[in-house]
Design an enzyme around this catalytic site. Structure first.
Site, mmCIF file in Angstrom:
data_model
loop_
_atom_site.group_PDB
_atom_site.id
_atom_site.type_symbol
_atom_site.label_atom_id
_atom_site.label_comp_id
_atom_site.label_asym_id
_atom_site.label_seq_id
_atom_site.Cartn_x
_atom_site.Cartn_y
_atom_site.Cartn_z
ATOM 1 N N LYS A 264 0.853 -1.187 0.000
ATOM 2 C CA LYS A 264 0.000 0.000 0.000
ATOM 3 C C LYS A 264 0.891 1.240 0.000
ATOM 4 O O LYS A 264 1.699 1.437 0.903
ATOM 5 C CB LYS A 264 -0.895 0.008 1.247
ATOM 6 C CG LYS A 264 -1.624 1.347 1.494
ATOM 7 C CD LYS A 264 -2.518 1.315 2.742
ATOM 8 C CE LYS A 264 -3.077 2.697 3.080
ATOM 9 N NZ LYS A 264 -3.942 2.691 4.283
ATOM 10 N N ASP A 269 -2.604 10.320 3.507
ATOM 11 C CA ASP A 269 -4.003 9.911 3.702
ATOM 12 C C ASP A 269 -4.734 10.919 4.585
ATOM 13 O O ASP A 269 -4.659 10.876 5.807
ATOM 14 C CB ASP A 269 -4.038 8.510 4.348
ATOM 15 C CG ASP A 269 -5.467 8.020 4.590
ATOM 16 O OD1 ASP A 269 -6.409 8.628 4.029
ATOM 17 O OD2 ASP A 269 -5.630 7.023 5.322
ATOM 18 N N LYS A 276 -10.150 12.922 8.114
ATOM 19 C CA LYS A 276 -9.648 12.598 9.450
ATOM 20 C C LYS A 276 -9.605 13.862 10.319
ATOM 21 O O LYS A 276 -9.478 14.964 9.796
ATOM 22 C CB LYS A 276 -8.210 12.055 9.335
ATOM 23 C CG LYS A 276 -8.098 10.664 8.742
ATOM 24 C CD LYS A 276 -6.638 10.228 8.683
ATOM 25 C CE LYS A 276 -6.500 8.846 8.058
ATOM 26 N NZ LYS A 276 -7.119 7.772 8.841
ATOM 27 N N ASP A 287 1.760 6.554 5.409
ATOM 28 C CA ASP A 287 0.752 5.590 4.963
ATOM 29 C C ASP A 287 1.205 4.862 3.687
ATOM 30 O O ASP A 287 0.442 4.095 3.099
ATOM 31 C CB ASP A 287 -0.585 6.301 4.745
ATOM 32 C CG ASP A 287 -1.784 5.392 4.981
ATOM 33 O OD1 ASP A 287 -1.608 4.343 5.628
ATOM 34 O OD2 ASP A 287 -2.877 5.724 4.498
ATOM 35 N N ASP A 346 -12.096 6.970 3.789
ATOM 36 C CA ASP A 346 -10.885 6.777 4.589
ATOM 37 C C ASP A 346 -10.471 5.300 4.655
ATOM 38 O O ASP A 346 -9.390 4.977 5.122
ATOM 39 C CB ASP A 346 -11.112 7.343 5.999
ATOM 40 C CG ASP A 346 -9.805 7.570 6.750
ATOM 41 O OD1 ASP A 346 -8.736 7.517 6.104
ATOM 42 O OD2 ASP A 346 -9.866 7.821 7.968
ATOM 43 N N GLU A 348 -9.344 3.552 2.360
ATOM 44 C CA GLU A 348 -8.857 3.647 0.976
ATOM 45 C C GLU A 348 -7.774 2.637 0.628
ATOM 46 O O GLU A 348 -7.639 2.246 -0.532
ATOM 47 C CB GLU A 348 -8.346 5.072 0.708
ATOM 48 C CG GLU A 348 -6.897 5.362 1.097
ATOM 49 C CD GLU A 348 -6.610 5.222 2.590
ATOM 50 O OE1 GLU A 348 -7.571 5.275 3.394
ATOM 51 O OE2 GLU A 348 -5.440 5.043 2.960
ATOM 52 N N ARG A 350 -7.490 -0.487 1.237
ATOM 53 C CA ARG A 350 -8.047 -1.747 0.709
ATOM 54 C C ARG A 350 -8.506 -1.597 -0.738
ATOM 55 O O ARG A 350 -8.484 -2.553 -1.503
ATOM 56 C CB ARG A 350 -9.177 -2.234 1.635
ATOM 57 C CG ARG A 350 -10.348 -1.300 1.749
ATOM 58 C CD ARG A 350 -11.218 -1.583 2.986
ATOM 59 N NE ARG A 350 -10.552 -1.216 4.239
ATOM 60 C CZ ARG A 350 -11.074 -1.388 5.446
ATOM 61 N NH1 ARG A 350 -12.274 -1.922 5.579
ATOM 62 N NH2 ARG A 350 -10.405 -1.022 6.517
HETATM 63 N N1 BES Z 1 -4.071 4.654 6.959
HETATM 64 C C1 BES Z 1 -5.175 4.399 7.795
HETATM 65 C C2 BES Z 1 -4.868 3.434 8.930
HETATM 66 C C3 BES Z 1 -3.859 3.899 9.954
HETATM 67 C C4 BES Z 1 -4.282 4.465 11.141
HETATM 68 C C5 BES Z 1 -2.512 3.705 9.760
HETATM 69 C C6 BES Z 1 -3.352 4.851 12.090
HETATM 70 C C7 BES Z 1 -1.593 4.091 10.706
HETATM 71 C C8 BES Z 1 -2.021 4.664 11.888
HETATM 72 C C9 BES Z 1 -6.313 3.796 6.971
HETATM 73 O O1 BES Z 1 -6.391 4.212 5.665
HETATM 74 C C10 BES Z 1 -7.592 4.184 7.636
HETATM 75 O O2 BES Z 1 -7.888 5.335 7.641
HETATM 76 N N2 BES Z 1 -8.313 3.199 8.161
HETATM 77 C C11 BES Z 1 -9.534 3.429 8.835
HETATM 78 C C12 BES Z 1 -10.509 2.375 8.375
HETATM 79 C C13 BES Z 1 -11.927 2.655 8.780
HETATM 80 C C14 BES Z 1 -12.462 3.871 8.056
HETATM 81 C C15 BES Z 1 -12.762 1.431 8.463
HETATM 82 C C16 BES Z 1 -9.277 3.354 10.328
HETATM 83 O O3 BES Z 1 -8.448 2.555 10.761
HETATM 84 O O4 BES Z 1 -9.895 4.128 11.060
HETATM 85 ZN ZN ZN Z 2 -4.630 4.866 4.810
HETATM 86 MN MN MN Z 3 -7.533 5.990 5.470
#
Ligand code: BES
Ligand code: ZN
Ligand code: MN
Length: 500
Positions: A264, A269, A276, A287, A346, A348, A350
């Site tokens: 990824k 992000d 966020k 990210d 968010d 994204e 996946r």
């Molecule tokens: N890049 C983030 C996940 C992340 C969070 C990485 C903290 C490193 C530290 C990912 O893209 C994300 O935003 N995931 C969401 C998924 C949710 C919307 C289902 C999350 O973890 O809140």
């Molecule tokens: Zn992300």
């Molecule tokens: Mn995200």
């Protein structure tokens, strides 16, 4: 910092580092030094709490009569427990210790100890690896740092009887350390400098190691039908990219199918329209750590001439809000033909991986596939910063990865996937949706989504959100980018996929 190996001989200047075993037992070099200095070593220990435990160091000003300026007693702990990983930690901690003292030059005696778990050549080589990993710094944007605020150590010399053997063991380890350094640099770069196009450009460095580097631009991605990946990038002024790295280290193998690594690479992000909160958003510059690990792993394999065919594939996008950004409720068509309802922009990573995973398994028919991604905050809730979370469709493959994790210290822990979770991402409007309704099992839901895009290739998903960046110094990594995954994948290949 320069690292060298040479024959045992006390140095003419700088620091002389000798080992002390647990309970203040002197190694031969420490005993010889004690004798030569009229008991300085034993007296120094007697007047302090230094016990010779692992990671204990004691500095002593060298007495008259010896040419070097400083004696450093290095605790080795229980010598029968000091393995290659321990030697790396020792080398790393020693460098951190010396860097604080102002010392510029150090010479370390590495010896054969009867009950030792490893021999001196292995020990010296792995100490050198740990030293280099810990000495890493990302300081290219610091223009006003005073010299005496910088780490002091300029050279580390390891004394070992069989210099040739130490160098031979160290060679491939040092190639891996260089790849870790490269990956850490990528992760550390700010997102105004590192974005999909510039990250793709940096991949070209691997051509020097014989890796074929293919870069797909948006026009090509559109033609392929990579609608999931492109949907994430469409809100950004920076165009998306996909990069394929091909390393053919075993072209004459009976089974030519490659091992494939997918990363990824979200260069920033923001969350997109599902934006966020601002606190901590700066973390989202890393990210793209999954992509950096994949690029670093392919470099490591190629640079040390691993006898394996390997593919690295990274999806590079910037997730931004904007007038052209995708909206929650958009439905995109992925490369697989499956449609995805995007309920949270968010989630994204996946979406990006859905297209890259599908592309890789379809084009290369790999014998095994691994993806690395900072996919979910939920994996930090589950495992903190000690273990990456893994999920997949093949228990034996997960076992192999777990073993490589224990060997390198880049540890992984398996979470389940299953039908009931899979039902949670059925969409009423499309083939699949990118989030589940509830808030439970966030990391598993992410893995379960990816599973829809891998068919029956043996596959493991590695969620590295908790381990890609370290908030504190560890023995072999200063705080910041860890490049978690480079050593893990390198070791996985060495132990399972290389020809004899
Ligand atoms: N890049 C983030 C996940 C992340 C969070 C990485 C903290 C490193 C530290 C990912 O893209 C994300 O935003 N995931 C969401 C998924 C949710 C919307 C289902 C999350 O973890 O809140
Ligand atoms: Zn992300
Ligand atoms: Mn995200």
């Amino acid at each position: 910092m320069k690292i060298a190996f040479s024959k045992p001989e006390a140095p003419a200047s700088g620091a002389y580092v000798v080992g002390i075993l647990e309970d203040r037992k002197l190694t031969p070099a420490a005993a010889a030094l004690d004798k030569k200095t009229g008991g300085v070593v034993t007296r120094a220990m007697a007047t302090t709490r230094f016990k010779g435990k692992k990671d204990e160091f004691l500095d002593v000003v060298a007495p008259k009569g010896v040419p070097f300026g400083r004696i450093v007693l290095a605790g080795l702990g229980k010598i029968d427990k000091l393995d290659a990983k321990g030697a790396e930690a020792l080398g790393g901690s020693l460098v951190a210790h010396l860097n604080k003292t102002g010392e510029t030059q150090a010479t370390v005696s590495v010896e054969q100890i009867a009950e030792g778990a490893i021999g001196p050549s292995v020990m010296a080589a792995h100490m050198a690896l740990g030293a280099k990993l810990r000495a890493y710094r990302f300081d290219k944007y610091k223009t006003r740092e005073k010299d005496d605020a910088k780490p002091s150590l300029k050279s580390l010399n390891l004394l070992v009887t069989d210099v040739a053997s130490a160098r031979k063991i160290h060679g491939p380890l040092d190639r891996v350390a260089d790849a870790v350094t490269f990956a850490r640099d990528l992760v550390s770069e700010p997102p105004n400098v590192l974005y999909p196009e510039s990250l793709a450009e940096r991949c070209k460095r691997l051509t020097a190691f014989g890796v074929k580097v293919e870069i797909f631009d948006e026009k090509q991605l559109e033609k392929m039908g990579a609608g999931a990946l492109l949907g994430v990038g469409q809100g950004s002024a920076r165009p998306s990219r996909m990069v394929i790295l091909q390393y053919q280290g075993a072209p004459k193998a009976k089974d030519k199918r490659p091992v494939a690594f997918v990363g990824k690479g979200v260069t920033f992000d923001t969350g997109g329209i599902s934006i966020k909160p601002s606190a901590g958003m700066e973390d989202m510059k890393w990210d793209m750590a999954g992509s950096a690990a994949v690029i670093g792993a392919i470099e490591a394999l190629a640079a040390r001439h691993a006898k394996v065919n390997a593919i690295g594939a990274v999806g590079l996008v910037e997730n931004m809000p904007g007038h052209n950004a995708q909206r929650p409720s958009d439905i995109v068509r992925s490369l697989s033909g499956k449609t995805i309802e995007v309920l949270n922009t968010d989630a994204e990573g996946r979406l990006v991986l859905a297209d890259v995973l599908w592309y890789v398994q379809d084009r290369f028919k790999p014998k095994a596939m691994f993806d690395l991604a900072t996919l979910t905050g939920a994996v930090i809730v589950a495992l903190g910063h000690e273990y990456a979370g893994i999920m997949g469709n093949d228990a034996a493959l997960a076992e192999k990865l777990t073993a490589a994790g224990e060997a390198t210290g880049e540890k992984v822990w398996r979470l389940p996937l299953g039908e009931a979770y899979d039902r949670d991402i059925d969409s009423p409007a499309a083939d699949v949706k990118n989030i589940a309704a509830g808030r439970g099992a966030g990391s598993i839901i992410g893995g379960q989504f990816l599973a829809r895009f891998v068919n029956d290739v043996p596959w493991v998903h590695i969620d590295i959100a908790g381990v890609a960046w370290s908030g504190k110094d560890t023995a072999t990594c200063p705080k910041g980018a860890t490049a978690f995954g480079v050593r893990l994948l390198d070791r996985l290949v060495a132990d399972n996929y290389e020809e004899a």
